[in-house]
Scaffold this motif. Structure first.
Motif, PDB file in Angstrom:
ATOM      1  N   ALA A   4       8.811  21.454  38.633  1.00 35.47           N
ATOM      2  CA  ALA A   4       8.802  20.488  37.512  1.00 35.47           C
ATOM      3  C   ALA A   4       9.553  19.477  37.750  1.00 35.47           C
ATOM      4  CB  ALA A   4       9.137  21.357  36.309  1.00 35.47           C
ATOM      5  N   ALA A   5       9.164  18.308  37.251  1.00 35.02           N
ATOM      6  CA  ALA A   5      10.028  16.974  37.242  1.00 35.02           C
ATOM      7  C   ALA A   5      11.236  17.208  36.649  1.00 35.02           C
ATOM      8  CB  ALA A   5       9.492  15.868  36.673  1.00 35.02           C
ATOM      9  N   PRO A   6      12.400  16.628  36.888  1.00 38.10           N
ATOM     10  CA  PRO A   6      13.637  16.724  36.333  1.00 38.10           C
ATOM     11  C   PRO A   6      13.586  15.674  34.962  1.00 38.10           C
ATOM     12  CG  PRO A   6      14.010  15.388  38.169  1.00 38.10           C
ATOM     13  CD  PRO A   6      12.641  15.852  38.026  1.00 38.10           C
ATOM     14  N   PRO A   7      14.342  16.306  34.078  1.00 42.38           N
ATOM     15  CA  PRO A   7      14.348  15.536  32.840  1.00 42.38           C
ATOM     16  C   PRO A   7      14.827  14.220  33.061  1.00 42.38           C
ATOM     17  CG  PRO A   7      16.242  16.908  32.668  1.00 42.38           C
ATOM     18  CD  PRO A   7      15.622  17.148  34.055  1.00 42.38           C
ATOM     19  N   LYS A   8      14.291  12.967  31.972  1.00 41.99           N
ATOM     20  CA  LYS A   8      14.724  11.635  31.989  1.00 41.99           C
ATOM     21  C   LYS A   8      15.830  11.564  31.178  1.00 41.99           C
ATOM     22  CE  LYS A   8      10.705  10.288  30.933  1.00 41.99           C
ATOM     23  NZ  LYS A   8       9.601   9.147  30.583  1.00 41.99           N
ATOM     24  N   VAL A   9      16.777  10.670  31.211  1.00 44.11           N
ATOM     25  CA  VAL A   9      17.931  10.486  30.463  1.00 44.11           C
ATOM     26  C   VAL A   9      18.196   9.065  30.521  1.00 44.11           C
ATOM     27  CG1 VAL A   9      19.227  12.750  31.092  1.00 44.11           C
ATOM     28  CG2 VAL A   9      19.850  10.727  32.356  1.00 44.11           C
ATOM     29  N   LYS A  11      20.932   7.580  30.424  1.00 44.72           N
ATOM     30  CA  LYS A  11      22.182   7.368  30.762  1.00 44.72           C
ATOM     31  C   LYS A  11      22.284   7.038  32.319  1.00 44.72           C
ATOM     32  CE  LYS A  11      24.776   9.955  27.619  1.00 44.72           C
ATOM     33  NZ  LYS A  11      25.974  11.014  27.400  1.00 44.72           N
ATOM     34  N   SER A  12      21.157   7.031  32.952  1.00 42.24           N
ATOM     35  CA  SER A  12      20.988   6.836  34.395  1.00 42.24           C
ATOM     36  C   SER A  12      19.951   5.598  34.554  1.00 42.24           C
ATOM     37  CB  SER A  12      21.206   7.705  35.347  1.00 42.24           C
ATOM     38  OG  SER A  12      19.814   8.472  35.158  1.00 42.24           O
ATOM     39  N   ALA A  13      19.706   5.024  35.663  1.00 37.72           N
ATOM     40  CA  ALA A  13      18.813   4.097  36.082  1.00 37.72           C
ATOM     41  C   ALA A  13      18.819   3.751  37.578  1.00 37.72           C
ATOM     42  CB  ALA A  13      19.003   2.798  35.373  1.00 37.72           C
ATOM     43  N   VAL A  14      17.696   3.417  38.194  1.00 36.99           N
ATOM     44  CA  VAL A  14      17.595   2.648  39.520  1.00 36.99           C
ATOM     45  C   VAL A  14      17.699   1.236  39.133  1.00 36.99           C
ATOM     46  CG1 VAL A  14      16.492   2.366  41.543  1.00 36.99           C
ATOM     47  CG2 VAL A  14      16.460   4.577  40.593  1.00 36.99           C
ATOM     48  N   ALA A  15      18.439   0.669  39.495  1.00 37.66           N
ATOM     49  CA  ALA A  15      18.579  -1.022  39.285  1.00 37.66           C
ATOM     50  C   ALA A  15      19.272  -1.587  40.370  1.00 37.66           C
ATOM     51  CB  ALA A  15      19.511  -0.874  38.039  1.00 37.66           C
ATOM     52  N   ILE A  16      18.956  -2.963  40.326  1.00 37.53           N
ATOM     53  CA  ILE A  16      19.495  -3.968  41.339  1.00 37.53           C
ATOM     54  C   ILE A  16      20.497  -4.736  40.611  1.00 37.53           C
ATOM     55  CG2 ILE A  16      18.841  -6.019  42.606  1.00 37.53           C
ATOM     56  CD1 ILE A  16      15.918  -4.984  42.547  1.00 37.53           C
ATOM     57  N   ALA A  54      22.876  12.984  36.327  1.00 37.77           N
ATOM     58  CA  ALA A  54      23.595  12.858  37.113  1.00 37.77           C
ATOM     59  C   ALA A  54      23.655  14.095  38.086  1.00 37.77           C
ATOM     60  CB  ALA A  54      24.983  12.555  36.843  1.00 37.77           C
ATOM     61  N   GLU A  55      23.436  15.425  37.539  1.00 39.36           N
ATOM     62  CA  GLU A  55      23.408  16.407  38.608  1.00 39.36           C
ATOM     63  C   GLU A  55      22.266  16.400  39.591  1.00 39.36           C
ATOM     64  OE1 GLU A  55      21.906  17.611  34.529  1.00 39.36           O
ATOM     65  OE2 GLU A  55      23.512  16.589  35.093  1.00 39.36           O
ATOM     66  N   ASP A  56      21.221  15.603  39.190  1.00 37.60           N
ATOM     67  CA  ASP A  56      20.124  15.351  40.200  1.00 37.60           C
ATOM     68  C   ASP A  56      20.089  14.345  41.043  1.00 37.60           C
ATOM     69  OD1 ASP A  56      18.502  17.715  39.170  1.00 37.60           O
ATOM     70  OD2 ASP A  56      17.926  16.532  37.580  1.00 37.60           O
ATOM     71  N   PHE A  57      21.219  13.418  41.109  1.00 29.89           N
ATOM     72  CA  PHE A  57      21.295  12.384  41.821  1.00 29.89           C
ATOM     73  C   PHE A  57      21.352  12.693  43.547  1.00 29.89           C
ATOM     74  CE2 PHE A  57      23.877   9.384  38.857  1.00 29.89           C
ATOM     75  CZ  PHE A  57      22.771   9.491  38.127  1.00 29.89           C
ATOM     76  N   LEU A  64      14.546   9.039  47.017  1.00 32.31           N
ATOM     77  CA  LEU A  64      14.486   7.503  47.354  1.00 32.31           C
ATOM     78  C   LEU A  64      14.676   6.970  48.496  1.00 32.31           C
ATOM     79  CD1 LEU A  64      16.603   6.433  43.958  1.00 32.31           C
ATOM     80  CD2 LEU A  64      14.046   6.219  44.596  1.00 32.31           C
ATOM     81  N   GLY A  65      15.668   7.668  49.357  1.00 35.94           N
ATOM     82  CA  GLY A  65      15.899   7.134  50.987  1.00 35.94           C
ATOM     83  C   GLY A  65      14.617   7.239  51.472  1.00 35.94           C
ATOM     84  N   GLU A  66      14.141   8.434  51.377  1.00 33.95           N
ATOM     85  CA  GLU A  66      12.509   8.544  52.065  1.00 33.95           C
ATOM     86  C   GLU A  66      11.611   7.477  51.650  1.00 33.95           C
ATOM     87  OE1 GLU A  66      10.059   9.510  55.093  1.00 33.95           O
ATOM     88  OE2 GLU A  66      12.333  10.542  54.776  1.00 33.95           O
ATOM     89  N   ALA A  67      11.501   7.461  50.255  1.00 35.61           N
ATOM     90  CA  ALA A  67      10.420   6.485  49.710  1.00 35.61           C
ATOM     91  C   ALA A  67      10.542   5.032  49.917  1.00 35.61           C
ATOM     92  CB  ALA A  67      10.290   6.727  48.154  1.00 35.61           C
ATOM     93  N   LEU A  68      11.895   4.572  50.116  1.00 32.18           N
ATOM     94  CA  LEU A  68      12.121   3.247  50.434  1.00 32.18           C
ATOM     95  C   LEU A  68      12.359   2.940  51.942  1.00 32.18           C
ATOM     96  CD1 LEU A  68      14.399   2.527  47.350  1.00 32.18           C
ATOM     97  CD2 LEU A  68      11.935   2.282  47.818  1.00 32.18           C
ATOM     98  N   ARG A  69      12.362   3.870  52.974  1.00 33.47           N
ATOM     99  CA  ARG A  69      12.533   3.724  54.156  1.00 33.47           C
ATOM    100  C   ARG A  69      11.958   2.526  54.790  1.00 33.47           C
ATOM    101  NH1 ARG A  69      14.631   7.241  57.335  1.00 33.47           N
ATOM    102  NH2 ARG A  69      14.263   9.209  56.119  1.00 33.47           N
TER     103      ARG A  69
END
Length: 162
Positions: A4-9, A11-16, A54-57, A64-69
């Motif tokens: 199952a996908a982790p929950p969304k919160v 309090k976190s984001a992927v951002a530039i 955060a516990e899923d970071f 993300l490292g794999e997806a953005l390679r």
């Protein structure tokens, strides 16, 4: 069945984040006077929000490292002011040009969203993903338009290519 996908919160984001220096200072000069979230978070362009807790970071970073390679680094300038209207307010923002930079940011969004499809909120809005950096909130569309027309904003020189 897959995991199952982790929950969304919210309090976190992927951002530039803009680099320190002229770009950071130009964003912050507007935000300091007009953005009610100035002290809550730094200037940023969200790519995925909400995101995982955060516990899923560690697992998210690996995914993300794999997806953005295959994504090559690229520079982004934010030369344009604009705004989004909401039902009872408006958000004023800086935005990249729609050309190559906008396309690269949308491709980055798609790469992240393919890895975290449950975090596609920014692309599911009307008009799809619109990369932007919030600099102010306005009471209504007229106030936002006035801000955009009268703001003392000079975009910093474009960043050098990475």
């Amino acid at each position: 069945p897959g995991r199952a996908a982790p929950p969304k919160v919210h309090k976190s984001a992927v951002a530039i984040l803009p680099p320190l220096g002229e770009a950071w200072d130009a964003c912050q000069a507007l935000r300091e006077r007009h953005d009610k979230q100035f002290f809550r978070w730094p200037p940023h362009v969200n790519v995925a929000y909400p995101f995982v807790p955060a516990e899923d970071f560690p697992a998210a970073a690996a995914a993300l490292g794999e997806a953005l390679r295959g994504v090559e680094p690229f520079a982004v300038a934010l030369p344009r002011l604009g705004f989004f209207s909401h039902s009872r307010s408006a958000t004023v923002w800086l935005q990249p040009d729609d050309g190559a930079e906008g396309q690269r940011l949308r491709a980055l969004y798609e790469a992240v969203a393919s890895c975290f499809p449950h975090c596609r909120d920014l692309g599911d809005r009307e008009g799809g993903f619109k990369p932007h950096l919030t600099v102010a909130q306005a009471k209504n569309q007229a106030e936002a338009r006035s801000f955009v027309n009268e703001a003392d904003y000079t975009p910093p020189p474009p960043p050098p290519p990475p």
